[in-house]
Design an enzyme around this catalytic site. Structure first.
Site, PDB file in Angstrom:
ATOM      1  N   SER A 260      38.557  43.844  61.281  1.00  0.00           N
ATOM      2  CA  SER A 260      39.836  43.620  60.743  1.00  0.00           C
ATOM      3  C   SER A 260      40.670  44.834  60.504  1.00  0.00           C
ATOM      4  CB  SER A 260      39.709  42.926  59.324  1.00  0.00           C
ATOM      5  OG  SER A 260      41.013  42.226  58.916  1.00  0.00           O
ATOM      6  N   ASP A 352      40.457  32.867  65.378  1.00  0.00           N
ATOM      7  CA  ASP A 352      41.049  33.939  64.374  1.00  0.00           C
ATOM      8  C   ASP A 352      42.456  33.358  63.758  1.00  0.00           C
ATOM      9  OD1 ASP A 352      41.918  35.827  62.673  1.00  0.00           O
ATOM     10  OD2 ASP A 352      41.118  37.579  64.050  1.00  0.00           O
ATOM     11  N   HIS A 386      37.973  34.860  61.755  1.00  0.00           N
ATOM     12  CA  HIS A 386      38.142  36.128  61.559  1.00  0.00           C
ATOM     13  C   HIS A 386      37.187  36.822  61.251  1.00  0.00           C
ATOM     14  CE1 HIS A 386      40.769  39.628  61.015  1.00  0.00           C
ATOM     15  NE2 HIS A 386      40.407  39.519  59.643  1.00  0.00           N
TER      16      HIS A 386
HETATM   17  C1  LIG Z   1      54.461  35.165  51.894  1.00  0.00           C
HETATM   18  C2  LIG Z   1      54.129  36.165  52.157  1.00  0.00           C
HETATM   19  C3  LIG Z   1      53.773  36.282  53.816  1.00  0.00           C
HETATM   20  C4  LIG Z   1      53.308  37.645  54.077  1.00  0.00           C
HETATM   21  C5  LIG Z   1      52.620  37.478  55.555  1.00  0.00           C
HETATM   22  C6  LIG Z   1      51.706  38.896  55.726  1.00  0.00           C
HETATM   23  C7  LIG Z   1      51.146  38.469  56.906  1.00  0.00           C
HETATM   24  C8  LIG Z   1      50.029  39.421  56.957  1.00  0.00           C
HETATM   25  C9  LIG Z   1      48.933  39.031  58.366  1.00  0.00           C
HETATM   26  C10 LIG Z   1      47.716  39.616  57.986  1.00  0.00           C
HETATM   27  C11 LIG Z   1      47.489  40.834  57.543  1.00  0.00           C
HETATM   28  C12 LIG Z   1      46.038  41.152  57.874  1.00  0.00           C
HETATM   29  C13 LIG Z   1      45.655  42.419  57.528  1.00  0.00           C
HETATM   30  C14 LIG Z   1      44.229  43.035  57.334  1.00  0.00           C
HETATM   31  C15 LIG Z   1      43.310  41.912  57.546  1.00  0.00           C
HETATM   32  C16 LIG Z   1      41.989  42.195  56.883  1.00  0.00           C
HETATM   33  O1  LIG Z   1      41.663  43.120  56.802  1.00  0.00           O
HETATM   34  S1  LIG Z   1      40.975  40.883  56.421  1.00  0.00           S
HETATM   35  C17 LIG Z   1      40.046  41.408  54.927  1.00  0.00           C
HETATM   36  C18 LIG Z   1      38.704  41.865  55.599  1.00  0.00           C
HETATM   37  N1  LIG Z   1      37.979  42.041  54.296  1.00  0.00           N
HETATM   38  C19 LIG Z   1      36.813  42.860  54.291  1.00  0.00           C
HETATM   39  O2  LIG Z   1      36.563  43.454  55.208  1.00  0.00           O
HETATM   40  C20 LIG Z   1      36.396  43.004  52.915  1.00  0.00           C
HETATM   41  C21 LIG Z   1      36.861  44.273  52.254  1.00  0.00           C
HETATM   42  N2  LIG Z   1      36.431  44.263  50.909  1.00  0.00           N
HETATM   43  C22 LIG Z   1      36.615  43.536  49.869  1.00  0.00           C
HETATM   44  O3  LIG Z   1      37.209  42.633  50.144  1.00  0.00           O
HETATM   45  C23 LIG Z   1      36.149  44.083  48.526  1.00  0.00           C
HETATM   46  O4  LIG Z   1      35.482  45.007  48.686  1.00  0.00           O
HETATM   47  C24 LIG Z   1      35.343  43.042  47.672  1.00  0.00           C
HETATM   48  C25 LIG Z   1      34.267  42.427  48.344  1.00  0.00           C
HETATM   49  C26 LIG Z   1      36.387  41.849  47.232  1.00  0.00           C
HETATM   50  C27 LIG Z   1      34.786  43.664  46.510  1.00  0.00           C
HETATM   51  O5  LIG Z   1      36.048  44.619  45.716  1.00  0.00           O
HETATM   52  P1  LIG Z   1      36.055  44.864  44.307  1.00  0.00           P
HETATM   53  O6  LIG Z   1      37.196  45.612  44.116  1.00  0.00           O
HETATM   54  O7  LIG Z   1      34.716  45.509  43.839  1.00  0.00           O
HETATM   55  O8  LIG Z   1      35.917  43.528  43.741  1.00  0.00           O
HETATM   56  P2  LIG Z   1      36.317  42.996  42.313  1.00  0.00           P
HETATM   57  O9  LIG Z   1      37.276  43.805  41.443  1.00  0.00           O
HETATM   58  O10 LIG Z   1      35.044  42.129  41.877  1.00  0.00           O
HETATM   59  O11 LIG Z   1      37.443  41.856  42.792  1.00  0.00           O
HETATM   60  C28 LIG Z   1      38.480  41.901  43.377  1.00  0.00           C
HETATM   61  C29 LIG Z   1      39.269  40.698  43.747  1.00  0.00           C
HETATM   62  O12 LIG Z   1      38.608  40.055  44.904  1.00  0.00           O
HETATM   63  C30 LIG Z   1      38.072  38.884  44.734  1.00  0.00           C
HETATM   64  N3  LIG Z   1      36.538  38.585  45.130  1.00  0.00           N
HETATM   65  C31 LIG Z   1      35.499  39.640  44.817  1.00  0.00           C
HETATM   66  N4  LIG Z   1      34.488  38.990  45.398  1.00  0.00           N
HETATM   67  C32 LIG Z   1      34.991  37.992  46.086  1.00  0.00           C
HETATM   68  C33 LIG Z   1      34.009  37.257  46.794  1.00  0.00           C
HETATM   69  N5  LIG Z   1      32.905  37.431  46.959  1.00  0.00           N
HETATM   70  N6  LIG Z   1      34.793  36.204  47.710  1.00  0.00           N
HETATM   71  C34 LIG Z   1      36.191  36.201  47.314  1.00  0.00           C
HETATM   72  N7  LIG Z   1      37.009  36.830  46.557  1.00  0.00           N
HETATM   73  C35 LIG Z   1      36.167  37.850  45.890  1.00  0.00           C
HETATM   74  C36 LIG Z   1      38.045  38.607  43.004  1.00  0.00           C
HETATM   75  O13 LIG Z   1      38.163  37.370  42.683  1.00  0.00           O
HETATM   76  C37 LIG Z   1      39.036  39.704  42.623  1.00  0.00           C
HETATM   77  O14 LIG Z   1      40.438  38.919  42.667  1.00  0.00           O
HETATM   78  P3  LIG Z   1      41.174  38.874  41.339  1.00  0.00           P
HETATM   79  O15 LIG Z   1      40.383  38.577  40.244  1.00  0.00           O
HETATM   80  O16 LIG Z   1      41.736  40.352  41.018  1.00  0.00           O
HETATM   81  O17 LIG Z   1      42.401  37.942  41.866  1.00  0.00           O
END
Ligand SMILES: CCCCCCCCCCCCCCCC(=O)SCCNC(=O)CCNC(=O)[C@H](O)C(C)(C)COP(=O)(O)OP(=O)(O)OC[C@H]1O[C@@H](n2cnc3c(N)ncnc32)[C@H](O)[C@@H]1OP(=O)(O)O
Length: 447
Positions: A260, A352, A386
């Site tokens: 990603s 994706d 994805h």
């Molecule tokens: C209308 C506007 C239109 C705009 C239109 C834009 C278009 C735009 C196109 C796309 C654009 C793409 C752009 C890049 C696409 C990628 O990059 S997709 C993402 C790929 N993700 C990854 O590779 C994982 C990256 N890392 C992580 O997600 C974080 O390290 C982790 C795993 C959430 C842990 O981080 P952390 O800071 O230790 O987490 P933590 O403080 O426990 O929690 C932070 C938040 O994550 C949530 N969270 C934690 N663990 C989890 C879990 N296991 N499952 C779910 N949520 C979790 C929590 O609930 C928390 O949320 P909030 O309570 O703050 O709402």
């Protein structure tokens, strides 16, 4: 612990000679659930799961459950029927329904679903295993039948002898995983995406395959910036230099693995930085997205976001796949991959919905070839979404997207996505072993 007791008595009819009534013997058989390897295994290892001591043709339900480190339960179940000998081997017997159907020896893992909507299975501490509980219930009611057998199995993220070394060198914040000695080993930097932090589970598993793998944080971790504004390639350059000069890392160049946003950054690193021999990009973008990428006096601005192209799915999720301008239109946002001499492997989920990974991989391939560079390898997986993770991570097809601020669909169907994860894991190892010049270790492609 691999197997455990249990059972109601099984009744067996033994026919004596013709003319005599059948002799009914009550056999006090214990149903046992056995896992091979027993007790513990690595998360990416296949398991053999079998039940013995059932009645012939006995209908049973198998259930699995694990609790993640935030307390969310992930569960799966499937209905089966024992064979004529009262045995059930998940490698030979198809499931009759439940979380999956058909012959799926590892379905009880990859088909798990969280009890909390939009939650993704994430391993935060690789020094502890996920503990999977399996049970066999009588009959075909997933919540009703009497428990016949039970087993507990640990799925580990550190293979025996793999060393975990936290890195805090200059600005670099990372964790290095080294295979059991002696080295040196081919080196790889591993990058995750939006959300930041430091996720180690893929790096730790990959180190078990003979690579020195450094999981690299770049924001939202320790004293790194809290948000992604500009991505300075100088930070990543420092990380590349650190890994290349490590005494247990084999030169001359290293590998990159990114998913990603991490794939997009991997492409930028391969374009701007020296010393990167090979890169595997899992569903990455060829455009800068959401932030500027900068190196020395050059900047790549983010592509335009087309807010009016955000769609709504029938389940009420946002679908942002059309919401990014094409980098063929926003040409300045196209990462200059033509400068790179890196060998690339692109792993693409054709479903994706985060962004157009297949289109991006094709455009990179065209651009590289137009500049006389090596044609990259592209592997497309139909109906994969994805989040292509290591094997057996359940599909996360929708969830909160921190750049969008809403739940979006990530795409993917559970079964083909699981197959894609298994194949992608083998392919990237083969690619790195070949490109980084290590001996190819044997890996068995089973699901
Ligand atoms: C209308 C506007 C239109 C705009 C239109 C834009 C278009 C735009 C196109 C796309 C654009 C793409 C752009 C890049 C696409 C990628 O990059 S997709 C993402 C790929 N993700 C990854 O590779 C994982 C990256 N890392 C992580 O997600 C974080 O390290 C982790 C795993 C959430 C842990 O981080 P952390 O800071 O230790 O987490 P933590 O403080 O426990 O929690 C932070 C938040 O994550 C949530 N969270 C934690 N663990 C989890 C879990 N296991 N499952 C779910 N949520 C979790 C929590 O609930 C928390 O949320 P909030 O309570 O703050 O709402």
């Amino acid at each position: 612990m691999g197997l455990q007791r249990v059972v109601p008595p099984a009744t067996t009819n033994y026919s004596r000679s013709p003319g005599h009534p059948p002799l009914t013997v009550q056999l006090e058989m214990e149903a046992t659930l056995s896992l091979e390897p027993s007790g513990r295994s690595c998360w990416d290892e296949p398991l053999s799961i079998a039940v013995r001591g059932l009645a012939p043709e006995q209908p049973v339900t198998l259930r699995s459950v694990l609790r993640d480190e935030k307390g969310t339960l992930f569960r799966a179940h499937a209905r089966y029927r024992a064979d004529n000998h009262g045995e059930l081997d998940l490698a030979r017997t198809p499931a009759l329904g439940g979380s999956f159907s058909g012959l799926e020896p590892m379905g009880l893992l990859w088909a798990m679903e969280p009890d909390r909507p939009f939650w993704r299975l994430v391993k935060r501490d690789v020094q502890t295993p996920f503990v999977v509980e399996l049970e066999v219930l009588d009959g075909h009611e997933p919540d009703g039948g009497q428990r016949l057998a039970h087993a507990v199995h640990e799925r580990h993220f550190l293979a025996p002898g793999v060393r975990r070394v936290p890195v805090r060198e200059g600005r670099v914040r990372a964790t290095l995983f080294l295979p059991p000695e002696p080295g040196p080993f081919p080196g790889i930097i591993d990058l995750f995406g939006v959300g930041g932090g430091l996720l180690e589970y893929r790096a730790s598993l990959l180190a078990g395959k003979g690579f020195a793998v450094m999981a690299l944080a770049y924001y939202n971790y320790d004293d790194l910036p809290k948000n992604m504004e500009t991505m300075h390639m100088e930070y990543f350059e420092e990380a590349v230099n650190y890994l290349r000069s490590h005494p247990e890392v084999k030169g001359p160049g290293i590998g990159l693995l990114g998913i990603s946003k991490g794939g997009e950054l991997g492409l930028a690193m391969a374009s701007f930085l020296k010393g990167i021999t090979a890169a595997v990009v899992i569903n990455g973008s060829v455009a800068a997205v959401g932030n500027t990428i900068s190196y020395k006096d050059e900047t790549i601005p983010p592509v335009t976001i087309l807010r009016n192209q955000v769609k709504m799915t029938k389940d009420g999720l946002k679908d942002v796949v059309d919401a990014l301008q094409s980098p063929l239109v926003d040409k300045k946002s196209f990462i200059p991959v033509e400068r790179s001499d890196t060998a690339f492997l692109f792993l693409v989920g054709q479903d994706d919905h985060n962004w157009k990974s297949e289109f991006y991989a094709d455009e990179i391939s065209k651009r590289l070839q137009a500049h006389g560079k090596e044609k990259p390898q592209i592997i497309c997986y139909p109906a994969a979404g994805h989040y292509i993770e290591p094997p057996y991570f359940p599909l996360c097809s929708a969830g909160m997207h921190l750049l969008v601020g809403a739940n979006i669909t990530f795409g993917g169907e559970p079964k083909p996505h699981a197959m894609a994860q298994l194949d992608a894991w083998q392919q990237l190892q083969t690619f790195f072993h070949k490109q980084l010049g290590s001996e190819c270790l044997h890996v068995s492609p089973k699901i």
